[in-house]
Scaffold this active site. Structure first.
Site: not given
Ligand code: ZN
Ligand code: ZN
Length: 412
Positions: A79, A137-138
């Site tokens: 992402d 992931e963020e």
């Protein structure tokens, strides 16, 4: 003497990797919206003759089976971030307000490159290689989304899991460590309750503004008075909200906290201390209702176990040379990768890949200007040097996997 001569074939595929990297960099997508990215990964897997599975919405997994032997899972996050790119690169983001500012595009292409190397050189190893492309992931949602979609039952159980991250230090070098490499991160919303009243009649109120103030002060003692000196812990109150007008005493207050730790037991102790202090202050204030605690954006600890760290670091050192692989301090940033190996109950290794032209980095170190001159991850100026970062990241994934899939005696 290179341990795996076929890794030199990378030169023949780097042009494909560079173009793919630039394409992904031009088309970043936010967490859980990585639709084009996932389709692009699926198309590349098809081109490599590897069947793709969709897991967890925009998660993609390719499994390369190559006879009996260990199973290795290598993971890349995919992402991008809500950042407006300001690098001036010819292949800058074409999406307004969205940028691959954390280098996850590099992770995708390195993993696809490692998969291609292993797929084209099956005689050099045996076992199963899982390339896992994880969304989101963020915001710490992606690994959990894949697990919630049955990841553990849909894949062969790995013996080990591997992941890496590009970082703003010299390209051509790799940093890793035994033990913690990234912190556990937790956000916490606390709601406390008072009794509202006219601002001129404080005797009719339980004032949540005063209550929040004393909670914020008392929370400072968790790190300064309850944590052993030298142990790493961060307790930040990022927001304290109560009230709307000078002559109204509100009936509730809200605090937003962020916690960072390198130790799971300490993390539990800090959470318990926060709740104890908040409940105690509410009781002292005469709060009419129990406080509420809501944890969110939670990142687990990333900590390399001794055995996996030793195996992977020996392989990386043999391949890249001792001068290229260094022992890093842990970063205070956080990652959700470890949820995946933890769900399988298997060990993992996580390492960092340098991405700054070495001369530029050396000059900044000598001038003492690294923090001002070298844009870090999440900056609108973050611009990993494609060469040699891409080649190093690709080889690192392949070499670390081969430490298990084609084991050699590195003590000889
Ligand atoms: Zn990031
Ligand atoms: Zn990242």
């Amino acid at each position: 003497m290179p341990a795996f001569p076929f890794l030199d074939e990378l030169d023949g595929q780097l042009q494909w990797q560079r173009q793919l990297y630039q394409d992904l960099h031009r088309h970043p997508e936010l967490s859980l919206q990585e639709h084009r990215t996932a389709e692009r990964i699926e198309a590349e897997l098809a081109g490599l003759g590897v069947a793709a599975q969709r897991i967890g919405g925009t998660g993609v997994v390719g499994v390369l089976e190559n006879g009996a032997g260990p199973t290795v899972l290598s993971r890349a996050d995919i992402d991008a971030l809500p950042v407006t790119e300001d690098t001036g690169l010819e292949y800058s983001s074409t999406v307004d307000g969205v940028m691959h500012a954390c280098g996850h595009d590099m992770h995708i292409v390195a993993l696809l490159g490692a998969l291609r190397l292993l797929g084209e050189n099956r005689e050099a190893w045996s076992g199963t290689y899982i390339a896992l492309f994880q969304p989101a992931e963020e915001n710490a949602a992606g690994a959990q989304a894949m697990l919630d979609d049955g990841l553990v039952d849909k894949l062969p159980r790995p013996d080990v899991a591997l992941s890496q991250h590009v970082m703003p230090f010299a390209a051509g070098t790799i940093g890793t460590a035994q033990g913690p490499v990234l912190s556990a991160g937790d956000s916490l919303r606390i709601t406390v309750f008072g009794r509202g009243a006219h601002g001129s009649m404080p005797h009719n109120a339980v004032d949540p503004v005063v209550l929040c103030a004393s909670i914020v002060l008392r929370l400072q003692t968790i790190v300064s008075r309850e944590t052993q000196p030298g142990q790493f812990a961060v307790v930040t109150v990022g927001a304290s909200n109560a009230g709307s007008k000078s002559n109204i005493i509100p009936d509730r207050g809200e605090l937003l906290l962020n916690l960072r730790t390198y130790d799971t037991a300490l993390r539990e102790r800090i959470m318990a201390a926060i709740e104890r202090i908040v409940r105690g202050e509410c009781a002292a204030a005469g709060s009419p209702r129990e406080p509420e605690f809501e944890y969110y954006d939670q990142f687990p600890l990333t900590s390399n176990d001794a055995g996996t760290h030793a195996t992977v670091t020996a392989a990386l050192t043999e391949h890249f040379g001792a001068e290229a692989v260094f022992d890093t301090k842990p970063y205070t940033a956080s990652e959700d990768f470890s949820r995946i190996p933890d769900a399988f109950g298997v060990p993992y290794a996580y390492w960092f890949v340098g991405s700054v032209p070495p001369e530029k980095y050396r000059a900044a170190v000598e001038a003492g200007t690294v923090s001002s001159d070298i844009p870090a991850n999440h900056s609108p100026f973050f611009a990993p040097a494609i060469d040699p970062t891409l080649a190093i990241g690709t080889r690192a994934q392949a070499v670390a996997a081969l430490a298990y899939l084609a084991p050699r005696d590195l003590s000889a």
